[in-house]
Design a protein around this motif. Structure first.
Motif: not given
Length: 355
Positions: A243-250
């Motif tokens: 989820e952290k990776l998705a949160i910081y995708a941009r």
């Protein structure tokens, strides 16, 4: 009997948090929560939603519906679901346990009679009567809800899914009464609403990680109050990391430096995993990078051999075999098998699957 339809309806929203990532949503909209922090629902009740219910061996015997209740009855040991009284935020799990245990009944009447026999053979008389009455009302409500829901519009957006949750809960409140409906279904509805709202924030593509983190923190406070920090720890570390990776995708997309990406990756890992796990993950990264470099170099040299005009086909085959041994060592044979399988698949695809 339509108990299968009941189960299907109850599962509609189980995948909502996954579906929602494919749709656009405004994380700032729709703050009219179904259950907010003013509705005190124990975090443990949310943690337990998916846990299986196991009955004690004394309850597993075949029950005669006409049998006189035993005195004294065996103690109820089903994970202590009714330890805080017959009506609490764990009671729904017990009702669903009963539903599943007697799911093969021929019809509704037979289903209820089997459950009645089971309860009256395993609980004190007053408790058995109350649980049987509660289960009968619960089953009737869910069956009526299933029939009514067939007339509702199919949800298409995150707001629609939350609206469906709200409508379902309002139906139950009218059927069972506010207290009963909210006590039985509060933990489930609250957790699903929270999952949808959180997923919208996590997968919003035009926001940076820090902005999303602030919104999630606000959401936690709005819905869970003082338990907001506790709810963060419910999921397994690996799921939190993804989820952290998705949160910081941009953030990752906007970075042009591999060093910056590596630094952010480490920070995210350190926020979730203990130091020894972070160290092991970095070892894996280094190993994969080395293997990738070796394979990249090998492919370049293989191409040079294949393009060499002064080598015969036999000499090229021999040179490539030697290069594989030198590049991959003990893994050379495994590499050759993968190449052979890949070549076979490419040949099969090129031929349209014909033999």
């Amino acid at each position: 009997m339509t108990r299968k339809k009941v189960a299907a309806l109850l599962g509609i929203l189980a995948v909502a948090a996954l579906l929602v990532v494919l749709r656009s949503g405004d994380p700032g909209r729709g703050k009219g929560y179904i259950f907010d922090r003013s509705h005190t629902i124990p975090v443990d009740a949310v943690k337990n939603l998916r846990k299986k219910v196991r009955e004690p061996a004394s309850h597993a015997m075949k029950i005669d519906p006409t049998a006189t209740p035993r005195v004294p009855p065996p103690p109820l040991e089903i994970d202590g679901l009714l330890s805080d009284g017959l009506m609490n935020h764990e009671t729904l799990r017990y009702l669903r346990f009963l539903h599943k245990k007697f799911r093969k009944s021929i019809d509704t009447a037979g289903h209820l009679e089997e459950i009645r026999g089971y309860l009256f053979s395993n609980l004190p008389l007053d408790e058995a009567r109350e649980i049987y009455r509660l289960y009968s009302d619960y089953l009737a409500c869910e069956m009526a809800l299933t029939e009514t829901a067939q007339l509702w519009s199919k949800p298409e957006t995150p707001e629609d899914y939350i609206g469906l949750l709200r409508t379902m809960q309002e139906f139950r409140r009218e059927y069972l009464g506010d207290d009963t409906a909210d006590t039985l279904f509060g933990a489930e509805v609250k957790s699903r609403e929270y999952a949808i709202r959180r997923a919208v924030i996590v997968h919003t593509s035009d926001m940076f990680g820090r902005e999303k983190e602030a919104l999630i923190k606000s959401l936690n406070t709005d819905i869970w109050g003082e338990d907001g920090a506790v709810i963060e720890g419910i999921h397994m570390p690996y799921n939190r990391y993804r989820e952290k990776l998705a949160i910081y995708a941009r953030d990752f997309e906007d970075m042009t430096s591999e060093s910056d990406r590596a630094t952010l990756t480490r920070e995210l890992r350190e926020s979730v995993f203990p130091p020894q796990v972070v160290a092991r993950l970095e070892e894996v990264d280094e190993k994969l990078a080395r293997e990738q470099n070796i394979e990249t170099t090998y492919l370049q040299m293989e191409k040079e051999i294949l393009d060499a005009p002064d080598l015969t086909p036999e000499e090229k085959t021999e040179s490539i075999g030697a290069l594989q041994d030198e590049s991959f060592g003990d893994e050379a044979e495994a590499f050759r098998r993968r190449k052979a399988i890949q070549k076979g698949l490419e040949s099969l695809t090129a031929g349209g699957g014909k033999t």
